[in-house]
Design a protein around this motif. Sequence first.
Motif: not given
Length: 775
Positions: A289, A292, A295-296
Amino acid sequence: MWFFARDPVRDFPFELSPEPPEGGPPGPWILHRGRKKATGSAVSIFVYDVKPGAEEQTQVAKAAFKRLKTLRHPNILAYIDGLETEKCLHIVTEAVTPLGTYLKARAEAGGLKEQELSWGLHQIVKALSFLVNDCNLIHNNVCMAAVFVDRAGEWKLGGLDYMYSAQGNGGGPPSKGIPELEQYDPPELADSSSRAVREKWSADMWRLGCLIWEVFNGSLPRAAALRNPGKIPKSLVTHYCELVGANPKVRPNPARFLQNCRAPGGFMSNRFVETNLFLEEIQIKEPAEKQKFFQELSKSLDSFPEDFCRHKVLPQLLTAFEFGNAGAVVLTPLFKVGKSLRAEEYQEKIIPVVVKMFSSTDRAMRIRLLQQMEQFIQYLDEPTVNTQIFPHVTHGFLDTNPAIREQTVKSMLLLAPKLNEANLNVELMKHFARLQAKDDQGPIRCNTTVCLGKIGSYLSASTRHRVLTSAFSRATKDPFAPSRVAGVLGFAATHNLYSMDDCAHKILPVLCGLTVDPEKSVRDQAFKTIRSFLSKLESVSEDPTQLAEVEKDVHAASSPGTGGAAASWAGWAVTGVSSLTSKLIRAHPTPVPSDTTVPQRPVPEGNPAPAPALAQAIPATSGHWETQEDKDTAEDSATADRWDDEDWGSLEEAESVLAQQDDWSAKGQGSRAGQINHPDHKSLESHWSSWEVEGSWDQGWQEPSSVEPPPEGTRLASEYNWGGAEPSDKGDPFAALSVRPSAQPRPDPDSWGEDNWEGLEAESRQVKAELARKK
């Protein structure tokens, strides 16, 4: 003996700022800016002066002092220290600004975005939920004056003066006695009959509705104004009406209110709120989690407030790297936030983390650092670069991953100005020599040559004299056509670093050999560079007094400015070659077998030479010689400056085509590879571009003594028939003993010596023959 009483205010570790007070909540407290004496860090100090006859207000102030000291919650004003004397009360908290002052300042700067307001209200509602549901406390003073904002833009709930227990064991609500605060009281407080049916949170939720109205519409003139939502967003109006409803039983619990607003399409359902909620719980999130999320995160940072990124996101990123094993994914958002920092903040917060990252063995971390070095190189000092960064970066030269080797070479453009004498002129040159001679990726060999041309001006005079001519001469013999172009452009970019004698005897002979190169792009650049060197020689020949001016940079110390001028004169950009290499390497990250980059044998006389077939691998070639001088001149600049625009194709296709060619030349021209292998050519080449190949590095970098080639037609001693007048059909017994340059001495892998393309070819043939036999 006399004893003097100590002044507790003077001994207090915090001091008030000389600036005027910022105000505070309605009541006895006055908010001052302050700082800690030991560190100078900013704080806020709430001051209450005890006055005679105001015992009731003094008790309220002491109760607030006690509540704030014992309550700890991220959304409640953080208590740091306090002082209680007979004359005054001091409460020290984190540095904050009253919400009214903050909103006014932001309105002058363009106003707050809706996402910022949604997160601020979310924090206040969450604080009320904590007080009511977890602590059984009624705040009893929710209004604009009781909310404060810290430096990150986080809203904090304060004003705990009139708080009381919801269970009634501490008595009823204290009397306020301040008209400005009583207008926020709900209407049921005036009706004693309605108290039996209300919930414990009903009064605070009414006051929350008043706060929402003031945030969007300004100061509340009277309670009747609550009927008109005004500028309250439509997605919030429905929930706002529940808060200011006449029936206290209908008003939702704070937790329920948050849930309603967080529903899809709700006022608090946005990326900003979701990011903040994730950061608050990041310590308990799963590694997948976190990956991710980071990365965003970079995509959203542009829309987030700058203060929020600096003071809320940045500490979480640093913590995630230090203790959360977040890895390379934190680098992109970290450097993006770093752009908004001042130079001293960058040095203090980010540089120590960057230095530590360079020692990581994680390949993803290393390549991200190399790719983004441009964003932080200006903040690194020379001792840090030479002792803590460069030793770790050099490991990338030996990495088996071509992408890391490529990025390591490109990073030298940024590191070279900060390297000391030993690292730049010895250690770096050793790695460049190895890459240019032995790397199996043509684009990396090309990039090494380009980088050397760009940093040539930083090298010492002795290193330039030993390295540049030999390195660029070697590049002109590379099977990879862009490497040969880079070698020519390297000569052009460093033209001011060569003596006239070197230009005439070492450089021009090499460039003249490229005028018959099978690739038109190489020929075009060779002709252009030859004309440049010839013009210099001609000008000195016409006016010998210009010699000192022309050669002023030859023996000068390293001069960064000169290198930049030379590069622009040559008209070449390293970014073009870098992007080319990136495209090729990323398309085929695995190393290409060594047998794909071997030179081709000359075609026997009588056999037609095949036309070059490198349309997709290298710049467009010409199967015939261009004879129009104007056409060559017109294409010079376009070929030099459009490396990025060419469709170079894939690396494997390019080198497979090279492997299939039997001759690099066309129309009966001698093969370049054949020239390299020819003994007479090697003896000539040793005059300007080869060093002693055996021995240590110190020996290998020495300039060789000049060897005059034998006159044309001269035969070696072993070629004569010493036994009689008739030629003998038997082998010459002296032939095996004669010393010929074609004996292929073993090259030093770390020197700029003769190329060993023939060894690669022989080895590849053995491998192919073995595979064919097994098959």
